[in-house]
Design an enzyme around this catalytic site. Sequence first.
Site, short mmCIF file in Angstrom:
data_model
loop_
_atom_site.label_atom_id
_atom_site.label_comp_id
_atom_site.label_asym_id
_atom_site.label_seq_id
_atom_site.Cartn_x
_atom_site.Cartn_y
_atom_site.Cartn_z
N HIS A 230 24.82 63.98 -22.88
CA HIS A 230 25.78 65.03 -22.54
C HIS A 230 27.09 64.46 -21.98
O HIS A 230 28.18 64.75 -22.47
CB HIS A 230 25.18 65.98 -21.49
CG HIS A 230 23.82 66.49 -21.84
ND1 HIS A 230 23.63 67.54 -22.70
CD2 HIS A 230 22.58 66.11 -21.44
CE1 HIS A 230 22.34 67.79 -22.81
NE2 HIS A 230 21.68 66.94 -22.06
C1 BDR Z 1 23.96 67.31 -17.09
O1 BDR Z 1 22.91 67.32 -16.11
C2 BDR Z 1 22.50 66.01 -15.81
O2 BDR Z 1 21.12 65.92 -15.78
C3 BDR Z 1 23.15 65.11 -16.84
O3 BDR Z 1 23.48 63.86 -16.27
C4 BDR Z 1 24.37 65.87 -17.24
O4 BDR Z 1 25.46 65.59 -16.38
C5 BDR Z 1 23.45 67.96 -18.35
O5 BDR Z 1 23.09 69.27 -18.08
#
Ligand code: BDR
Length: 316
Positions: A230
């Site tokens: 992400h």
């Molecule tokens: C986001 O949540 C975290 O677990 C990841 O690093 C990312 O920033 C995705 O929903």
Amino acid sequence: MVDCDPGVDDAFSLGLALGSPELDVRAVTVVAGNVPVEQARRNASRLLHLFGRDDVPVAAGAARGLIRVKPPHPPVHGRNGLGGVELPEAETAGSGEHAVEVLAQALREGSPGRVTIAAIGPLTNIALLLSLHPELKTSIERLVIMGGAIGTGNITPVAEFNVWADPEAAQRVLTDPEVAICLVPLHVTRRATIRQEHLRTLERRTRHGTLLANIVRGYGDRHDGGWPLHDALALAAIADPALIDTRSAVIEVDTGVGRSRGQTICAFDMPIEGWSGHDFPVRKPSIAANLKMAVDLDVERFRTMLLDRIPAAIRG
Ligand code: BDR
Ligand code: CA
């Protein structure tokens, strides 16, 4: 500047940023999110060490949310936030200065209006920065945020993790009409996956490839046959804005304590001229113009960037 909570996908974001010739990473700040803030600081320092960049300052920020104590850390990033992989110890422990002051100083030192902040963890540090140093908003060229879910969430049925971990901070930041924001939400980043075959390519291309690949292999977030990175999409889109398509949008965060806490409510057009949903009067053009939300991406271009730039980040 990168404000993060490493985090498997945060780790790849740092590598991508450091390996991108268009970007000059001045500081890395951390916030409690995927892991407690002290673990996030340790992880960020170790990652910078792995990439041969002990010169980049690391500063720890908020250990809790603005209003409520942050919820427990999610297990998907492994026991230490890096898929259970133990990286070599870093040489520096950070300056001890608070993240918000490090961000503020970097804004003062940067060329006015030319500094981009990537915010890829809960938005607590950024909310504090905008509140404590409003005069520095004009130094921010763009605030690129990974967060929010339009549709299904990943931590509750309706909420994305970064927004859910501190919804009050997210509401504070996402409704600031004076900062140009690019929001890269979950329904787009879910498609930014890396698969086993890409990890094998990474292993062939760089001497630290196996360590990095194993960080991803220890990541519990699986989607569409791969691991969605992400946060790395947000960084990639800073280096190459053509990677994503965006649309102007207005975002509100549910800060209630019911089942939709942390939900991002999005409108692409204001339903009623002159009404923004915010508790202050804002005219439609100004509020709609300052936030752009990613709506699509070029997945193959993203993967190519990742596999070229992570090896380029590894020095020495
Ligand atoms: C986001 O949540 C975290 O677990 C990841 O690093 C990312 O920033 C995705 O929903
Ligand atoms: Ca993150």
